[in-house]
Design a protein around this motif. Sequence first.
Motif, PDB file in Angstrom:
ATOM      1  N   LYS A  87      -4.190 -11.366  -6.215  1.00 39.85           N
ATOM      2  CA  LYS A  87      -4.175 -10.018  -6.771  1.00 39.85           C
ATOM      3  C   LYS A  87      -3.398 -10.052  -8.070  1.00 39.85           C
ATOM      4  CE  LYS A  87      -5.255  -7.511  -3.489  1.00 39.85           C
ATOM      5  NZ  LYS A  87      -6.471  -7.205  -2.845  1.00 39.85           N
ATOM      6  N   ASP A 142       2.082 -11.939  -9.853  1.00 36.61           N
ATOM      7  CA  ASP A 142       3.044 -11.919  -8.766  1.00 36.61           C
ATOM      8  C   ASP A 142       4.200 -11.015  -9.164  1.00 36.61           C
ATOM      9  OD1 ASP A 142       4.376 -15.161  -9.678  1.00 36.61           O
ATOM     10  OD2 ASP A 142       3.504 -13.537 -10.843  1.00 36.61           O
ATOM     11  N   VAL A 161      -0.225  -1.762 -11.532  1.00 42.39           N
ATOM     12  CA  VAL A 161      -0.839  -2.294 -10.304  1.00 42.39           C
ATOM     13  C   VAL A 161      -2.171  -1.632 -10.039  1.00 42.39           C
ATOM     14  CG1 VAL A 161       0.783  -3.189  -8.640  1.00 42.39           C
ATOM     15  CG2 VAL A 161       0.805  -0.758  -9.224  1.00 42.39           C
ATOM     16  N   GLU A 162      -2.984  -2.329  -9.278  1.00 45.74           N
ATOM     17  CA  GLU A 162      -4.215  -1.725  -8.798  1.00 45.74           C
ATOM     18  C   GLU A 162      -3.846  -0.740  -7.692  1.00 45.74           C
ATOM     19  OE1 GLU A 162      -6.553  -4.839  -7.235  1.00 45.74           O
ATOM     20  OE2 GLU A 162      -5.913  -6.254  -8.779  1.00 45.74           O
ATOM     21  N   THR A 203      -5.156  -0.345  -4.748  1.00 47.96           N
ATOM     22  CA  THR A 203      -5.095  -0.963  -3.426  1.00 47.96           C
ATOM     23  C   THR A 203      -3.763  -1.671  -3.194  1.00 47.96           C
ATOM     24  OG1 THR A 203      -7.485  -1.287  -3.394  1.00 47.96           O
ATOM     25  CG2 THR A 203      -6.180  -2.623  -1.889  1.00 47.96           C
ATOM     26  N   GLU A 204      -3.312  -2.370  -4.210  1.00 49.82           N
ATOM     27  CA  GLU A 204      -2.039  -3.066  -4.092  1.00 49.82           C
ATOM     28  C   GLU A 204      -0.891  -2.067  -3.978  1.00 49.82           C
ATOM     29  OE1 GLU A 204      -1.089  -5.953  -3.587  1.00 49.82           O
ATOM     30  OE2 GLU A 204       0.999  -6.060  -4.283  1.00 49.82           O
ATOM     31  N   ARG A 240      -0.508  -0.767  -0.528  1.00 53.06           N
ATOM     32  CA  ARG A 240       0.203  -1.670   0.365  1.00 53.06           C
ATOM     33  C   ARG A 240       1.701  -1.608   0.120  1.00 53.06           C
ATOM     34  NH1 ARG A 240      -1.157  -7.833   0.386  1.00 53.06           N
ATOM     35  NH2 ARG A 240      -1.171  -7.186  -1.799  1.00 53.06           N
ATOM     36  N   THR A 241       2.073  -1.604  -1.152  1.00 54.27           N
ATOM     37  CA  THR A 241       3.491  -1.579  -1.499  1.00 54.27           C
ATOM     38  C   THR A 241       4.177  -0.304  -1.017  1.00 54.27           C
ATOM     39  OG1 THR A 241       2.966  -2.836  -3.490  1.00 54.27           O
ATOM     40  CG2 THR A 241       5.144  -1.803  -3.374  1.00 54.27           C
ATOM     41  N   ARG A 247     -11.762  -1.252 -10.563  1.00 57.21           N
ATOM     42  CA  ARG A 247     -10.312  -1.151 -10.378  1.00 57.21           C
ATOM     43  C   ARG A 247      -9.674  -0.280 -11.446  1.00 57.21           C
ATOM     44  NH1 ARG A 247      -8.967  -6.191  -7.524  1.00 57.21           N
ATOM     45  NH2 ARG A 247     -10.917  -7.318  -7.286  1.00 57.21           N
TER      46      ARG A 247
END
Lengths: 176, 176
Positions: A4, A7, B73-74, B76-77, B80-81, B113
């Motif tokens: 993704k 990092d 960030v995307e 989706t990411e 999660r975060t 995205r």
Amino acid sequence: MTKKSADPANASAPAAGSAARQVPMRDFSRSLPMSLLRAREAVMRQFRPSLREHGLTEQQWRILRALAAIEAVEVTELARTAFLLGPSLSRILRDLEARNLIERRIAKADQRRSMVSISKEGVKLMASVAPNSEAIYAEITRRFGARKLAELQEMLGELEHSLAGLGSADDARAEE
Amino acid sequence: MTKKSADPANASAPAAGSAARQVPMRDFSRSLPMSLLRAREAVMRQFRPSLREHGLTEQQWRILRALAAIEAVEVTELARTAFLLGPSLSRILRDLEARNLIERRIAKADQRRSMVSISKEGVKLMASVAPNSEAIYAEITRRFGARKLAELQEMLGELEHSLAGLGSADDARAEE
DNA sequence: CCGAGATACTTAACATGTTAAGTGAATGCG
DNA sequence: CGCATTCACTTAACATGTTAAGTATCTCGG
């Protein structure tokens, strides 16, 4: 589904302003609220599918369980037991009553209060859900360890207790 | 504050249709989900008033914090975060964008995205909230004890880990 | 008695949780 | 190349969380 983008562990360049750097905060993923949220979600994830098969949400199940242990309770007392806010409970009771899973009657001594109790159908539904639910709980206990589980719950209780009376009662700051 | 303790005058008559006490289960108030819920609520109760003064909800604050540490960030990411579900995040991002606290742009390499980042205004808002928030966290740490707090979070992590891969993936039981 | 205040809910309004379905864009395979 | 799949979101629909108001009832001092 490869990597993704970047990092996010290193780098951490606070982009535009330096305001964020002036007030460095803990790694947010390690905050206590997040830890508690994730842990609880990990647990509930186990139960939800089973409850859902029986047409129950987590909160509805909490209410039925609370009612199963007693004859009847006032709504306010039930809210405390099931750890729900009044408005949520009000809605859920309306729905559960429409489904004939609970019963209500006005308290004779005080027309404001209504006494809630579980119905026979409610008991039947519970009986069909409880075994599965208990099995899941047992599996969780097995995986995590019974002793550690007890320890964890002890600590959670202490945490709750150590924060009691901080922001719960209005501190009447008169700060406005 | 009149006591409501034992029997409020109606003596809780054995009730003709009372169906309670027929499905034995653990004391529900001691279940793990309830312990976690109560502990988390005790913690969040401390933060909510402060966030509210700045017009932020808990989730909005989580998103800003997650964004403050990275360039972009995307979605989706970010979900999660910040530990939010897609639909919730979608709504919140729409609102935060309308308030100019975040910015978005479509990724050039993949039109599906969108990259999200915090805006200067977002950073300013964070700077005005963070000190108070950190102070509250410090007070919680002081009351509960730093060492115990670390222990607790360790255990929560273990719990989460020990349940990973139980109900997350569909078990395809074909049991119906 | 009476009316101000307290109680026990209930409604309302807005935000999120949760699951399912929808939309548009990339991918892979024949 | 064509097209079914997969992806990355977004919408939709329903349930709950959260705070503020509203409603009926009760309590109590005068």
